[in-house]
Scaffold this motif. Structure first.
Motif, PDB file in Angstrom:
ATOM      1  N   UNK A 172      12.310  54.681 -47.533  1.00 54.65           N
ATOM      2  CA  UNK A 172      11.908  54.367 -46.169  1.00 54.65           C
ATOM      3  C   UNK A 172      10.405  54.131 -46.131  1.00 54.65           C
ATOM      4  N   UNK A 173       9.976  53.280 -45.186  1.00 56.56           N
ATOM      5  CA  UNK A 173       8.571  52.902 -45.092  1.00 56.56           C
ATOM      6  C   UNK A 173       8.238  52.627 -43.635  1.00 56.56           C
ATOM      7  N   UNK A 185      20.466  57.827 -40.663  1.00 59.70           N
ATOM      8  CA  UNK A 185      19.415  57.076 -39.974  1.00 59.70           C
ATOM      9  C   UNK A 185      18.973  57.800 -38.716  1.00 59.70           C
ATOM     10  N   UNK A 186      17.842  57.354 -38.182  1.00 60.26           N
ATOM     11  CA  UNK A 186      17.297  57.951 -36.951  1.00 60.26           C
ATOM     12  C   UNK A 186      16.554  56.887 -36.156  1.00 60.26           C
ATOM     13  N   UNK A 187      16.371  57.150 -34.863  1.00 63.91           N
ATOM     14  CA  UNK A 187      15.518  56.342 -33.987  1.00 63.91           C
ATOM     15  C   UNK A 187      14.880  57.306 -32.998  1.00 63.91           C
ATOM     16  N   UNK A 188      13.597  57.103 -32.693  1.00 58.62           N
ATOM     17  CA  UNK A 188      12.880  58.048 -31.831  1.00 58.62           C
ATOM     18  C   UNK A 188      12.323  57.349 -30.612  1.00 58.62           C
ATOM     19  N   UNK A 189      12.590  57.932 -29.443  1.00 59.00           N
ATOM     20  CA  UNK A 189      12.061  57.456 -28.169  1.00 59.00           C
ATOM     21  C   UNK A 189      10.900  58.370 -27.799  1.00 59.00           C
ATOM     22  N   UNK A 211      17.487  60.000 -31.802  1.00 59.26           N
ATOM     23  CA  UNK A 211      18.849  59.542 -32.083  1.00 59.26           C
ATOM     24  C   UNK A 211      19.105  59.671 -33.584  1.00 59.26           C
ATOM     25  N   UNK A 212      20.291  60.160 -33.942  1.00 58.93           N
ATOM     26  CA  UNK A 212      20.666  60.259 -35.349  1.00 58.93           C
ATOM     27  C   UNK A 212      22.075  59.700 -35.543  1.00 58.93           C
ATOM     28  N   UNK A 213      22.268  59.037 -36.676  1.00 51.29           N
ATOM     29  CA  UNK A 213      23.579  58.490 -37.017  1.00 51.29           C
ATOM     30  C   UNK A 213      24.026  59.007 -38.365  1.00 51.29           C
ATOM     31  N   UNK A 214      25.302  59.407 -38.469  1.00 50.01           N
ATOM     32  CA  UNK A 214      25.767  60.018 -39.706  1.00 50.01           C
ATOM     33  C   UNK A 214      27.051  59.432 -40.254  1.00 50.01           C
ATOM     34  N   UNK A 215      27.433  59.917 -41.427  1.00 48.12           N
ATOM     35  CA  UNK A 215      28.655  59.471 -42.074  1.00 48.12           C
ATOM     36  C   UNK A 215      29.907  59.961 -41.341  1.00 48.12           C
ATOM     37  N   UNK A 216      29.732  60.875 -40.387  1.00 50.10           N
ATOM     38  CA  UNK A 216      30.864  61.345 -39.588  1.00 50.10           C
ATOM     39  C   UNK A 216      31.203  60.377 -38.457  1.00 50.10           C
TER      40      UNK A 216
END
Length: 211
Positions: free
Chosen positions: A34-35, A133-137, A144-149
């Protein structure tokens, strides 16, 4: 841009000539995962690697500011870190945070310092497997987080603990651990004793002292 050899190239895309566009080359010493830029004016750049290390530099000066080796190896923590997700920048406090976790879905938000990392939040009870993955507001302090579930979770970050929402409904905050409950109870008892001690002491009256 990055390459598998660990080299990070910083380009000025306003330049049309390739040689003039290349501003600096940074070396992460491992394949980059990641960068991203961070800082009040995006003057810094960070990267995480496939060997679970994390580094950051001053982008314009190409000077290395922080080099955190394999973050999974740390005997001082009472929780396991098995992988790194990504970093995000908190504009409100002007701090860089690293999101890490274990394969059960538990997450740690670590404040990145020059020499060490300290836990800011523990996020548990949401994911049941690896988070990718993640996204931040930054405006609302939502993560926000996204997973293999197959879940995408919205975490509402607070000063001490964090709760998450899913499907538009707020989910109950993760229950405090036994150690956290005992520590909170001990703090309350100490505060009550100190308050009682002050109440039993004779009150001191101020005396006027002429110059």
């Amino acid at each position: 841009s990055v390459r598998q050899d660990g080299l990070i190239c910083v380009f000025d895309v306003s330049q049309t000539d390739e040689d003039e566009a290349l501003q600096s080359v940074l070396n992460s010493e491992s394949s980059v995962a990641r960068l991203g830029y961070f800082g009040p004016t995006s003057e810094y750049v960070y990267c995480t690697t496939t060997t679970e290390t994390m580094m950051y530099w001053h982008a314009d000066e190409a000077s290395l500011l922080g080099d955190h080796k394999d973050i999974r190896v740390d005997d001082t923590r009472d929780f396991a870190i098995e992988y790194l997700v990504d970093c995000y920048y908190g504009k409100d406090k002007e701090q860089l945070y690293l999101l890490a976790g274990d394969h059960s879905g538990a997450l740690q938000v670590l404040h990145v310092g020059l020499d060490d990392m300290r836990t800011s939040y523990r996020l548990a009870g949401g994911h049941s497997s690896t988070v990718r993955c993640r996204a931040y507001d930054s405006t609302n302090q939502h993560l926000f987080t996204g997973g293999e579930d197959g879940k995408v979770l919205l975490w509402e970050l607070a000063e001490s603990r964090a709760a998450f929402t899913t499907g538009g409904k707020k989910v109950k905050e993760p229950e405090a651990t036994k150690e956290e409950k005992e520590e909170k109870q001990s703090t309350r008892k100490a505060a009550a004793k100190e308050s009682a001690r002050k109440m039993t002491q004779p009150r001191k009256t101020a005396k006027f002292k002429p110059y």
